[in-house]
Design a protein around this motif. Structure first.
Motif, PDB file in Angstrom:
ATOM      1  N   LYS B 104       0.848  -1.184   0.000  1.00  0.00           N
ATOM      2  CA  LYS B 104       0.000   0.000   0.000  1.00  0.00           C
ATOM      3  C   LYS B 104       0.882   1.231   0.000  1.00  0.00           C
ATOM      4  CE  LYS B 104      -3.566   2.428   0.203  1.00  0.00           C
ATOM      5  NZ  LYS B 104      -3.764   3.332   1.310  1.00  0.00           N
TER       6      LYS B 104
ATOM      7  N   MET C  92     -13.371  -3.127  14.925  1.00  0.00           N
ATOM      8  CA  MET C  92     -13.983  -2.134  14.043  1.00  0.00           C
ATOM      9  C   MET C  92     -13.770  -0.733  14.603  1.00  0.00           C
ATOM     10  SD  MET C  92     -17.418  -3.948  12.686  1.00  0.00           S
ATOM     11  CE  MET C  92     -17.342  -5.614  12.025  1.00  0.00           C
ATOM     12  N   GLY C  95     -10.430   0.069  13.536  1.00  0.00           N
ATOM     13  CA  GLY C  95     -10.477   0.306  12.086  1.00  0.00           C
ATOM     14  C   GLY C  95     -10.951   1.723  11.799  1.00  0.00           C
ATOM     15  N   ASP C  96     -11.984   2.133  12.505  1.00  0.00           N
ATOM     16  CA  ASP C  96     -12.496   3.465  12.231  1.00  0.00           C
ATOM     17  C   ASP C  96     -11.522   4.532  12.739  1.00  0.00           C
ATOM     18  OD1 ASP C  96     -14.611   4.746  10.889  1.00  0.00           O
ATOM     19  OD2 ASP C  96     -15.296   5.571  12.785  1.00  0.00           O
ATOM     20  N   ARG C 120      -2.895  -0.241  12.919  1.00  0.00           N
ATOM     21  CA  ARG C 120      -3.476  -0.882  11.745  1.00  0.00           C
ATOM     22  C   ARG C 120      -3.478  -2.405  11.863  1.00  0.00           C
ATOM     23  NH1 ARG C 120      -2.429  -2.619   6.398  1.00  0.00           N
ATOM     24  NH2 ARG C 120      -3.575  -1.545   4.753  1.00  0.00           N
ATOM     25  N   HIS C 123      -6.184  -3.639  14.000  1.00  0.00           N
ATOM     26  CA  HIS C 123      -7.453  -3.730  13.273  1.00  0.00           C
ATOM     27  C   HIS C 123      -7.521  -5.015  12.454  1.00  0.00           C
ATOM     28  CE1 HIS C 123     -10.634  -3.081  10.430  1.00  0.00           C
ATOM     29  NE2 HIS C 123      -9.794  -2.973   9.423  1.00  0.00           N
ATOM     30  N   THR C 124      -6.510  -5.260  11.635  1.00  0.00           N
ATOM     31  CA  THR C 124      -6.610  -6.411  10.721  1.00  0.00           C
ATOM     32  C   THR C 124      -6.618  -7.727  11.492  1.00  0.00           C
ATOM     33  OG1 THR C 124      -4.223  -6.341  10.365  1.00  0.00           O
ATOM     34  CG2 THR C 124      -5.573  -5.245   8.745  1.00  0.00           C
ATOM     35  N   ILE C 127      -9.888  -8.124  13.540  1.00  0.00           N
ATOM     36  CA  ILE C 127     -11.105  -8.395  12.793  1.00  0.00           C
ATOM     37  C   ILE C 127     -11.039  -9.770  12.128  1.00  0.00           C
ATOM     38  CG2 ILE C 127     -10.708  -7.485  10.458  1.00  0.00           C
ATOM     39  CD1 ILE C 127     -13.625  -6.328  12.422  1.00  0.00           C
ATOM     40  N   GLU C 185       2.172  -9.419   6.539  1.00  0.00           N
ATOM     41  CA  GLU C 185       0.770  -9.057   6.626  1.00  0.00           C
ATOM     42  C   GLU C 185      -0.107 -10.259   6.964  1.00  0.00           C
ATOM     43  OE1 GLU C 185      -1.258  -5.990   4.137  1.00  0.00           O
ATOM     44  OE2 GLU C 185       0.677  -6.034   3.103  1.00  0.00           O
ATOM     45  N   TYR C 186      -0.969 -10.092   7.943  1.00  0.00           N
ATOM     46  CA  TYR C 186      -1.875 -11.115   8.471  1.00  0.00           C
ATOM     47  C   TYR C 186      -1.109 -12.256   9.142  1.00  0.00           C
ATOM     48  CZ  TYR C 186      -4.009  -8.706   4.636  1.00  0.00           C
ATOM     49  OH  TYR C 186      -4.357  -7.742   3.757  1.00  0.00           O
ATOM     50  N   HIS C 412     -12.487  -4.473   1.463  1.00  0.00           N
ATOM     51  CA  HIS C 412     -13.626  -4.240   2.347  1.00  0.00           C
ATOM     52  C   HIS C 412     -14.953  -4.593   1.714  1.00  0.00           C
ATOM     53  CE1 HIS C 412     -10.471  -2.353   4.692  1.00  0.00           C
ATOM     54  NE2 HIS C 412     -11.240  -2.628   5.725  1.00  0.00           N
ATOM     55  N   ALA C 415     -14.696  -7.899   2.898  1.00  0.00           N
ATOM     56  CA  ALA C 415     -14.647  -8.036   4.354  1.00  0.00           C
ATOM     57  C   ALA C 415     -15.941  -7.588   5.022  1.00  0.00           C
ATOM     58  CB  ALA C 415     -13.479  -7.226   4.899  1.00  0.00           C
ATOM     59  N   LEU C 416     -16.397  -6.408   4.629  1.00  0.00           N
ATOM     60  CA  LEU C 416     -17.633  -5.918   5.241  1.00  0.00           C
ATOM     61  C   LEU C 416     -18.833  -6.586   4.577  1.00  0.00           C
ATOM     62  CD1 LEU C 416     -16.783  -2.108   5.191  1.00  0.00           C
ATOM     63  CD2 LEU C 416     -16.712  -3.576   7.168  1.00  0.00           C
ATOM     64  N   TYR C 460     -18.281   3.138   2.226  1.00  0.00           N
ATOM     65  CA  TYR C 460     -16.858   2.755   2.304  1.00  0.00           C
ATOM     66  C   TYR C 460     -16.329   2.378   0.927  1.00  0.00           C
ATOM     67  CZ  TYR C 460     -12.667   0.717   4.450  1.00  0.00           C
ATOM     68  OH  TYR C 460     -11.376   0.442   4.809  1.00  0.00           O
ATOM     69  N   GLY C 506     -17.439   3.731   7.752  1.00  0.00           N
ATOM     70  CA  GLY C 506     -16.990   2.784   8.771  1.00  0.00           C
ATOM     71  C   GLY C 506     -17.698   3.023  10.096  1.00  0.00           C
TER      72      GLY C 506
END
Ligand code: HEM
Lengths: 56, 247, 550
Positions: B104, C92, C95-96, C120, C123-124, C127, C185-186, C412, C415-416, C460, C506
């Motif tokens: 990113k 969340m 995230g927001d 960040r 958040h990931t 969630i 990441e993750y 998202h 995801a959402l 979003y 969000g």
């Protein structure tokens, strides 16, 4: 060493293709095998049945 | 009864194995050739390893999640080459455990940030980006300049990397702690060893302008200033011309 | 009380395990070379100590009735649902928060833990693993028992899985805040947490197999296939991607076994398949059970679900390299990734189509029942975001979209729109069933949640599509003189309005989740199937209040 790498690349590419075709055939055969039709239909319906408790 | 159970159980395990095989082959086929690729990657004989101070800076970069906003991978696209410099080569991250290519770009690519700005600029920018670039949305990292860099474990860090195949010499490993100090303290006795071990081109200076101590800010700036400059291979790459070349 | 359902032997074993864990935590605390390792050890120690007190407090309760075998064991599922909602609220919220930070970077504390780069991953991870993982564990344990017509084989291992798993999530999230991360990441948690997850996950897998082995139904229902693939493949991905060398065994820091291109490829093989097997296969398992149940119609085509299953299991593994287009990765690998990503559309749309066709003839239910509507919209978003994904995997498209907010919009939408909505649909179905209530406390609030969530996703996703495409275009626009037209900072400034819009979207989604949590809480507190409570009435003290496990 380079040769080894190239062989691996070739194997990866060609083997992958045959593998893909073979696998699709197997899966399709399994899915559409006539005698499998009934169990599948039963399975789809089975979750709709009452399920309060385990079967003994 | 037992017999039926036994057979059923076998069936679900067989199923599990089937899933495993089907799923892993894709990954295996795709990844396996990359592990023999070393031989075909462009070679970069002039490439040097990170000094202990730069490595410590890299670990701060990881810790603070800079990679969440910054990539370090210039793609083979004309606009990227013109904006950021020669596109990244595989060889350039060969010693990066783990790689920090990123996904990113909330901020610009940093693969070739080394030398683009002065140390002072970085000090001001990291302290509060909005002092330098008013609309910036980058966070401030005020605490870095106040925190003394913890150096005693760097020997362990280098040793681990050495085991993973990064060409650190025994001497580099043993002197890691002193070298990290020396690189940010140009007048100290420890400074001499750094150039000896890592080459004369190594930046040996007080990065954060604070002569009292070696801070995390020293380490981070030392790292930023070396990004893209561990080897010249990318500038020598003949294929680059097709994309217009560096500006 | 959860402990009352454990046999005496299980209570003893639970104590032994918890004491071992406490010792592990204590050793980490005492032997730790730095404050970070010690802090994580202390967390493990306190967590285990809490568990020990919990078990001890119920230790002398009468053992569970011998006829427990003719009931399903649902307490772990109930706990999993509650944990999932708690994680949803936390993650969340974070995230927001990070969303607002991208619009107003000073909206935080002047402290390391509160900076964007550390929040960040909270958040990931919170969630995906906290919310998604707990929901998956809960749903899978429910489904496997029902479709096998068999009770879980014991009472202890599901609790071990659930509590062990949440310990992993806590270690991860608290670690980022104090500066522990691998940066993958993750897969950010460090080596000791990773090893712990392997232990938990293997228990989960064995538990699952043991239920299947006890099943009275000869055929394994397709939802279980998806859950099995989820458990199994996630284990493989996790182990391979996290191979690393700790610098010492009393240190948090480790170095990835891979470097450069290999590491990138391994990472995105992992990253992409985490999407496939965690965020897709697992939730398809939910879909294939709860959607037919709620719609009261069997799945439209069982055969399609089988073909879809093998297609997804097979194709996904090849697609990871589409994350690395135009990079230093060899071109043939990129092309392979692109081709398979395109083919992935087939099994994905088979699944989405199958779900929607199931609803054919039940549209009046979709209209009236917000819970079913959650699932329907989830299937639509699943179809949309897989289409978008295949599209973005095409190299020239990716040249534009990669590194921009378009990716965030795509993530998202999935995801959402897919993961969260199917989960809410599942939870709204499960809560009344499990807690033996006629229905949710307030169907109206389910309706409110639905519209908040839908509005949130749409705002979003549209904001991010816009900002992503604008960003991508600004980066590559040339002026007449043949030089780049915009500086990076100009592109960054152009994002500002979209970042505000995203943060508002969000926020709506987060409020929806809060409304849902409140509704679930009130439902749990409702008397068992004792008529309808329309308006919030305080619980009279005399009424028996049902708690999980009683
Ligand atoms: C209240 C709802 C949510 C908000 C406000 C939110 C906000 C955000 C923000 C601001 C980012 C960082 C984007 C960037 O760096 O530019 C992000 C990343 C991410 N979020 Fe969310 N999010 C929400 C819900 C979810 C859900 C439910 C999931 C998954 C089930 C999810 C998964 C992710 C992932 C995987 C990323 C990383 C994307 C990437 O690196 O490409 N988010 N989110």
């Amino acid at each position: 060493m380079t040769i080894e790498h190239e062989i691996l690349v070739i194997a990866a590419k060609s083997y992958g293709l045959f593998y893909l075709i073979g696998l699709s055939v197997i899966v399709l055969a399994y899915t559409f095998w006539p005698s499998n039709k009934k169990p599948f239909e039963r399975a789809a319906k089975s979750i709709m049945e009452d399920e309060d408790r385990p079967w003994q | 009864m037992f017999n039926i159970h036994y057979r059923l159980e076998r069936y679900s395990i067989r199923f599990a194995i089937g899933v495993l095989i089907v799923a892993s082959i894709g990954g295996f086929v795709e990844i396996a050739p990359l592990f023999t690729i070393d031989e075909t990657v462009e070679s970069a004989p002039d490439m040097r390893v990170y000094t202990p101070l730069e490595l410590a800076g890299r670990n701060i970069y990881i810790r603070e999640g800079c990679y969440a906003c910054h990539s370090q991978m210039i793609r083979t696209l004309r606009d990227e080459v013109e904006r950021y410099g020669p596109y990244s080569l595989a060889a350039e991250s060969q010693y990066d455990h783990p790689m920090l290519w990123g996904s990113k770009r909330t901020g610009p690519d940093l693969a070739r940030i080394g030398g683009k700005y002065s140390d002072d600029w970085h000090v001001a920018h990291l302290n509060n980006p909005r002092d330098v670039v008013p609309p910036s949305v980058m966070p401030s990292y005020r605490w870095l300049g106040e925190t003394e860099l913890s150096r005693q474990d760097l020997v362990l860090d280098l040793k681990a990397l050495q085991r993973l195949g990064v060409p650190y010499s025994e001497e580099m490993v043993t002197n890691a702690t002193a070298d990290a100090y020396g690189q940010a303290m140009p007048d100290s006795d420890e400074a001499e060893g750094v150039a000896e071990r890592y080459g004369d081109a190594t930046h040996i200076r007080d990065f954060d302008g604070n002569r009292q101590k070696v801070t995390e800010l020293d380490a981070l700036i030392a790292y930023l200033q070396i990004l893209g400059r561990l080897t010249d291979a990318a500038y020598q790459n003949p294929a680059l011309q097709k994309l217009g070349g560096p500006k | 009380m959860m402990v009352s359902q454990l046999t005496v032997g299980e209570r003893q074993l639970a104590l032994v395990l918890l004491i071992l864990m406490a010792v592990w935590g204590l050793v980490m605390t005492l032997a730790g070379a730095d404050g970070l390792f010690q802090a994580q050890g202390t967390l493990i120690f306190l967590y285990s100590l809490g568990g020990i007190f919990l078990v001890l407090s119920g230790y002398f309760l009468p053992p569970p009735a011998a006829n427990r075998e003719d009931r399903y064991y649902d307490d772990p599922t109930k706990a999993g649902i509650i944990l999932a909602m708690i994680w949803a609220l936390i993650a969340m919220f974070v995230g927001d928060w990070v969303a607002w930070l991208l619009a107003y970077p000073e909206m935080t504390f002047d402290a390391a833990w509160a900076s964007f780069g550390r929040l960040r991953p909270v958040h990931t991870t919170g969630i995906i693993f906290g919310f998604g993982g707990n929901a998956l564990i809960a749903a899978s344990l429910h489904v496997v028992q029902r479709t096998s017509r068999a009770r879980l084989p014991d009472q202890l291992s599901p609790w071990f899985v659930l509590f062990g798993y949440n310990l992993f999530c806590l270690l991860a999230v608290s670690g980022y805040l104090i500066g522990i991360t691998q940066s993958k990441e993750y897969a950010e948690p460090e080596w000791y947490a990773d090893i712990w997850l392997v232990v938990v996950w293997v228990t989960y897998f064995i538990l699952y197999l043991r239920v299947l082995a006890r099943r009275k139904e000869p055929h394994i229902y397709v939802a279980n296939w998806y859950f099995m693939a989820f458990i199994l493949v996630v284990a493989v991905l996790h182990i391979v991607n996290n191979l690393a060398l700790p610098i010492a065994f009393n240190h948090v820091k480790s170095y990835s076994a891979f470097s450069g291109v290999q590491d990138a490829m391994t990472q995105w093989w992992y990253g992409h398949n985490a999407v496939a097997f965690f965020l897709t296969a697992g939730f398809l398992g939910m879909l294939y059970y709860f959607l037919p149940k709620r719609a009261e119609r069997p799945i439209y085509s069982y055969r399609m679900s089988i073909i879809g299953f093998w297609g997804i299991t097979f194709f996904y593994m090849w697609a990871g390299s589409h994350h690395l287009h135009y990079t230093a990765l060899p071109t043939w690998v990129q092309t392979l990734g692109m081709t398979f990503s395109a083919m992935l559309l087939v099994p994905s749309w088979i699944a989405a189509g199958n779900a929607l066709m199931t609803l054919n003839g039940a549209w009046h239910r979709v209209r009236d029942d917000a819970t079913l509507r959650f699932m329907m919209v989830a299937a639509v978003f699943y179809g949309l975001s897989t289409f978008e994904g295949s599209f973005m995997a095409i190299r020239p498209v990716n040249a534009l979209s990669h590194y921009t907010d378009w990716t965030i919009g795509h993530v998202h939408a999935g995801a959402l729109g897919w993961v969260a909505l199917i989960t809410f649909g599942t939870i709204y179905s499960l809560v009344p069933w499990l807690w033996k209530k006629e229905r949710m406390y307030s169907p109206k609030l389910v309706e409110v949640h639905f519209w908040l969530a839908l509005a949130g996703v749409l705002i979003y996703v549209f904001a991010m599509w816009n900002s992503g495409i604008i960003q991508g275009l600004m980066w590559r626009t040339y002026d007449d003189a043949g030089t780049l037209a915009y500086s990076f900072v100009e592109s960054m400034e152009a994002m500002h309005p979209y970042y505000i819009a995203r943060a508002i979207g969000g926020l709506l989604f987060l409020i929806g989740t809060a409304v849902g949590s409140y509704n679930i809480w009130r439902t749990i507190r409702m008397p068992e199937s004792a008529g309808v409570v329309e308006t919030p009435v305080p619980e009279p003290a005399a009424r028996p209040v049902l708690r999980s496990g009683e």
